[in-house]
Scaffold this active site. Structure first.
Site, PDB file in Angstrom:
ATOM      1  N   HIS A  49     -14.782  -5.566 -61.082  1.00 39.10           N
ATOM      2  CA  HIS A  49     -14.244  -4.774 -59.968  1.00 39.10           C
ATOM      3  C   HIS A  49     -14.900  -5.179 -58.645  1.00 39.10           C
ATOM      4  O   HIS A  49     -14.213  -5.472 -57.668  1.00 39.10           O
ATOM      5  CB  HIS A  49     -14.467  -3.289 -60.266  1.00 39.10           C
ATOM      6  CG  HIS A  49     -13.966  -2.369 -59.201  1.00 39.10           C
ATOM      7  ND1 HIS A  49     -12.732  -1.770 -59.256  1.00 39.10           N
ATOM      8  CD2 HIS A  49     -14.529  -1.954 -58.042  1.00 39.10           C
ATOM      9  CE1 HIS A  49     -12.561  -1.018 -58.177  1.00 39.10           C
ATOM     10  NE2 HIS A  49     -13.647  -1.108 -57.419  1.00 39.10           N
ATOM     11  N   GLU A  50     -16.224  -5.190 -58.630  1.00 36.19           N
ATOM     12  CA  GLU A  50     -16.906  -5.508 -57.365  1.00 36.19           C
ATOM     13  C   GLU A  50     -16.628  -6.952 -56.954  1.00 36.19           C
ATOM     14  O   GLU A  50     -16.438  -7.251 -55.778  1.00 36.19           O
ATOM     15  CB  GLU A  50     -18.414  -5.259 -57.461  1.00 36.19           C
ATOM     16  CG  GLU A  50     -18.815  -3.863 -57.932  1.00 36.19           C
ATOM     17  CD  GLU A  50     -18.141  -2.724 -57.208  1.00 36.19           C
ATOM     18  OE1 GLU A  50     -17.809  -2.887 -56.025  1.00 36.19           O
ATOM     19  OE2 GLU A  50     -17.932  -1.664 -57.845  1.00 36.19           O
ATOM     20  N   GLU A  62     -21.070   1.942 -47.237  1.00 34.41           N
ATOM     21  CA  GLU A  62     -19.757   2.575 -47.342  1.00 34.41           C
ATOM     22  C   GLU A  62     -19.955   4.058 -47.688  1.00 34.41           C
ATOM     23  O   GLU A  62     -20.731   4.356 -48.583  1.00 34.41           O
ATOM     24  CB  GLU A  62     -18.919   1.911 -48.439  1.00 34.41           C
ATOM     25  CG  GLU A  62     -17.492   2.437 -48.435  1.00 34.41           C
ATOM     26  CD  GLU A  62     -16.577   1.724 -49.440  1.00 34.41           C
ATOM     27  OE1 GLU A  62     -17.047   0.844 -50.178  1.00 34.41           O
ATOM     28  OE2 GLU A  62     -15.408   2.080 -49.480  1.00 34.41           O
TER      29      GLU A  62
END
Ligand code: B3K
Ligand code: ZN
Length: 882
Positions: free
Chosen positions: A303-304, A127
């Protein structure tokens, strides 16, 4: 290094891809300098694309070896290959396969994007546009494919071979090589591809999902660091359970793997089934990690993991929609942390973070909407605005439609867009549908940049027993947006009476539901509400829980703030009252210093703090936050213009010392009570006691530096955990003298060889607010432990110096700016993403007083003028100057 053309990408130009890639088979043979990549793509024309279009695949720095179409090797005249593009003018209309062979050099990859090496391991970061540095592809998030990955490597060098999805066959090969196959059944965009090969230690565990499926969990770390991954594993399991309970989201693959690497451009990456982490967000032990580190690990692991649904199962149609996954996932991780810890303390620290990073961004030349409409370099848009303000928008949405309706909207979103690439409009439509609300005005939060300023004017009529409140909003122009419209601002609201009692809200000007919920919606530039049955002049508690990401200006009168601090039942606004009082006291000192007037004491504020200290035992974490003065960065932001960091620093320290002199003895008693806390546990309650202890020690030192130094030295020597040790070292660093140098030497000897701890050693030295620091930082750059190749180390030294040492960074001789400029330019040739990020430290330069402003402008122009500057750094410098 070659740089792709610096072209503008615009949201309005979005077109579906001309081709779809249903399946990808990768065969990757790892080699330090010549990794062989064979990609077999199952392609077909996209019915939504341009019929008859040529096939144009993205690349970046690639070396093409050969191309086959449906098994036939193509003659080089049948395609055009460049490092950044593979073009086939004519391809079949029927589905076809394309086999592309490329070579990449992971050792030469210093950008840490694509396939690179961290230590002795191979890893990837794709990303936003790193996959095109591995093979030619339609490297855009709306092209979803099913991946099969075969990895081959030297077995001694890389016994562990990982990729996305579930594990398949493995086996040995001649010449000491071996292979492993991974299959990911969930269609995903290329940015979620990942691969790891290396000799790593592992911690294993398992998780039973809500439907009874067994998931094998593993965290891979450097050998010898396994014990330090225990907390991350615990946080992962709690995240998996929480997402089931709070959002009904179950994990989908049979395995979930996390790999910690030490060279990483950001915090972590949510690759499907194979999260790759900066080891800073995995490794912790009481001796090496602070409470803040533990909280950071918990938050980033969550979060991940949460991205598996918000980001991976439902991804973004294009990079303009980045907030769709990031803002939403930050909202989810903040809610998780609030549930795991103290909700009010979490809220305060989230808002502090927003104001620290996002407000300055939104008020300066780098301001952009949460959903930008144009970019030159997408990596520069992983910003506080997209993440943190993006999360605030989701929170406002929940506040407006209510928790239960919000959950139904999320359920609908998951159901409707699972397996798809969605847009902000798609997301909002789900909530409009379940709530029956028209959200078109609310949607302005995504497209309009700038922080709205909310003001309140109240008038009490003693005869009529009524209180008239006028609410106004205004958003100042931002780059490219000169005209601003009013946005929808949910204002959580209460009135308190003379004796601190909460008043019932009654008004002919508000909707009944607004009065019942205590939630006023401001949708126009101005709204007047007259409250009735108000027995005496009330105190207004507005924006409770920070219900909207706006600035309330001016803050209420000091007498009202003191009342709120005493009686408000919203902890956030009690904390806010303390902050506002502190800001007022500090700026009163700033003004006095400017006018040569005697420095005004702040007895009301000091008295309020005495009260907080006296009752600190009931909620130590809250007390620690309420007793902490706004930082220099807060002051610079609040000053807003003609910022002189020296003046702000002096005023802040002056107030700190005044408080210390008045409350030193009280603080010492608190410190003594908390001194011996027993063995370390990382839970929020214990962390809160340690935070209060640190604040108390600072107050003791403020009142009596010699006593503070003595206490800090013994705490430093005897500390059983890193929070206590680093807290003491930080104070000694500030106080200076021989004790400081001795403590730094001791710390180094104790922790040399432990990179994450040494980062703290570098950071603390970089933030000493003394003239010699700049020279110290320059010297530290030649320290054998310093390296420009390691982003954590660069951020620890140079990032800390330029973001957290305001007086030195902004030194009037320009030495701080010169230092940053030199590093940015040197780094730009190796790691442009990191260079651009460091340069953002200058984003608020226009708010500086004129002399410093001129110094920064000169450096920015010098940077922009460099030949061969990366698009990343050029973009930041150019926009900063705009
Ligand atoms: N999605 C990644 C960030 C990627 C940044 C690329 N420059 C981590 C995260 O937000 O979870
Ligand atoms: Zn994220």
């Amino acid at each position: 290094m070659r740089h792709p053309a610096n072209v503008a990408v615009r949201l309005v130009d979005y077109r579906p891809a001309d081709f779809l890639i249903d399946a990808v088979a990768l065969d990757i043979s790892l080699d330090r300098t010549a990794t062989k990549v064979v990609a077999t793509l199952s392609l077909r024309r996209n019915p939504k694309g341009v019929s008859g279009a040529p096939l144009s695949l993205d690349g970046d720095d690639l070396t093409l070896i050969g191309v086959k179409l449906d098994g036939r090797a193509l003659d080089p005249r049948e395609y055009a290959a460049a490092p950044d593009r593979l073009l086939l003018e004519t391809v079949p209309d029927a589905p076809f396969t394309l086999e592309i062979e490329t070579r990449v050099n992971p050792t030469a990859n210093t950008q840490l994007s694509g396939l690179y090496r961290s230590g002795s391991a191979y890893c990837t970061q794709c990303e936003a546009e790193g996959f095109r540095r591995i093979t030619y592809f339609l490297d855009r998030p709306d092209v979803l494919s099913v991946y099969t990955t075969r990895i081959e490597a030297d077995k001694a060098e890389a016994p562990i071979l990982l990729s996305n999805g579930n594990p398949g066959e493995t086996g040995d090969l001649p010449d000491g090589r071996h292979y492993a196959v991974w299959r990911d059944p969930f269609p995903k965009p290329s940015y979620l591809f990942a691969l790891v090969g290396g000799d790593l230690g592992v911690v294993r565990d398992d998780f039973t999902t809500m439907s009874g499926r067994e998931i094998a969990l593993a965290i891979f770390v450097e050998h010898g660091k396994e014990a330090r991954a225990a907390y991350a594993m615990d946080a992962l399991k709690r995240s998996m359970r929480w997402d089931e309970e709070k959002f009904g989201r179950e994990y989908d693959l049979d395995v979930f793997n996390i790999v910690a690497v030490s060279d990483f451009n950001m915090g972590a990456m949510e690759n499907k089934g194979l999260n790759i982490f900066n080891d800073k967000y995995v490794l912790a032990s009481p001796e090496t990690a602070t409470d803040a580190d533990y909280a950071g690990i918990e938050g980033v692991i969550a979060h991940e993991y949460f991205h598996n649904w918000t980001g991976n199962r439902i991804t973004c149609r294009d990079w303009f929609q980045l907030c769709l996954k990031e803002g939403l996932t930050v909202f989810r991780d903040q809610e998780f942390s609030a549930d795991m810890r103290s909700r009010s303390v979490e809220r305060i620290s989230d808002v502090r973070g927003l104001r620290l990073a996002q407000f300055p961004e939104d008020g300066g030349p780098l301001a952009h909407p949460v959903r930008p409409e144009i970019y030159h370099e997408i990596n520069n848009f992983y910003t506080a605005t997209v993440y943190e303000k993006g999360a605030e928008i989701v929170r406002m949405l929940r506040t407006l439609i209510g928790e239960e309706t919000f959950r139904r909207g999320m359920d609908l979103y998951f159901e409707r867009f699972d397996g798809a690439a969605a847009t902000v409009e798609d997301f909002l439509a789900c909530f409009a549908e379940v709530s029956g609300r028209d959200l078109s005005h609310f949607a302005l939060w995504y497209s309009q940049a700038g922080t709205p300023v909310l003001s309140m004017a109240g008038a009490y009529d003693a005869n009529a027993k009524s209180f008239a409140l006028t609410l106004r909003q205004e958003t100042l122009p931002t780059p490219g947006q000169s005209e601003k419209k009013p946005v929808v601002i949910p204002i959580a609201f209460a009135l308190f009476g003379e004796n601190g009692e909460k008043l019932d809200l009654a008004s002919p000007d508000a909707r009944p539901d607004e009065l019942v919920r205590g939630l006023i919606e401001l949708t126009d530039a101005e709204r007047k509400i007259t409250f009735t049955n108000v027995p005496s002049r009330p105190v207004v508690s507005a924006l409770r829980g920070f219900s909207a990401p706006v600035r309330l200006e001016p803050a209420p009168a000091s007498a009202d703030l003191e009342r709120l601090l005493a009686c408000d039942d919203d902890p956030f606004n009690r904390w806010q009252a303390a902050q506002s009082l502190a800001l007022r006291a500090i700026f009163a000192r700033v003004d006095a210093a400017k006018n040569g007037a005697p420095l005004p004491p702040a007895p009301g504020f000091v008295g309020a703090l005495r009260g907080i200290l006296a009752s600190a035992d009931s909620d130590p974490a809250f007390a620690a936050q309420a007793l902490s003065l706004p930082s220099e960065i807060d002051l610079a932001r609040e000053a807003g213009r003609d910022v002189d960091p020296d003046v702000l620093f002096a005023a802040r320290i002056g107030l700190r010392d005044e408080i210390g002199r008045a409350l030193g003895a009280d603080a010492e008693a608190v410190y003594a009570r908390l001194a011996d806390a027993g063995p370390y546990t990382p839970d929020a309650a214990s962390a809160g006691r340690r935070a209060l202890k640190a604040v108390a020690l600072d107050l003791v030192a403020a009142g009596d530096p010699a006593k503070g130094s003595a206490l800090a030295q013994s705490q430093f020597a005897a500390a059983g955990n890193m929070s206590d040790r680093l807290g003491a070292l930080g104070l000694l660093a500030f106080l200076g003298g021989d004790a400081r140098e001795a403590a730094f030497d001791d710390f180094y000897e104790r922790f040399k060889g432990d990179a994450l701890v040494l980062d703290k050693w570098f950071s603390l030295q970089a933030t000493i607010p003394e003239p010699e620091t700049t020279e110290r930082v320059v010297k530290l750059m030649s320290h054998p432990d310093f390296s420009l190749a390691n982003p954590n180390r660069v951020r620890a030294l140079v990032g800390a110096f330029s973001n957290a040492n305001l007086t030195r960074f902004h030194a009037l001789d320009g030495s701080g700016y010169d230092l940053l400029t030199r590093i940015v330019l040197e780094l730009d040739r190796k790691n442009p993403q990191l260079a651009a990020r460091l340069l953002s430290a200058l984003r608020s330069w226009r708010t500086l007083e004129p002399r410093r402003r001129a110094l920064v402008e000169e450096r920015l122009r010098h940077i922009v003028d460099q030949e061969g500057l990366s698009p990343d750094t050029k973009d930041i410098a150019t926009r900063a100057l705009s």
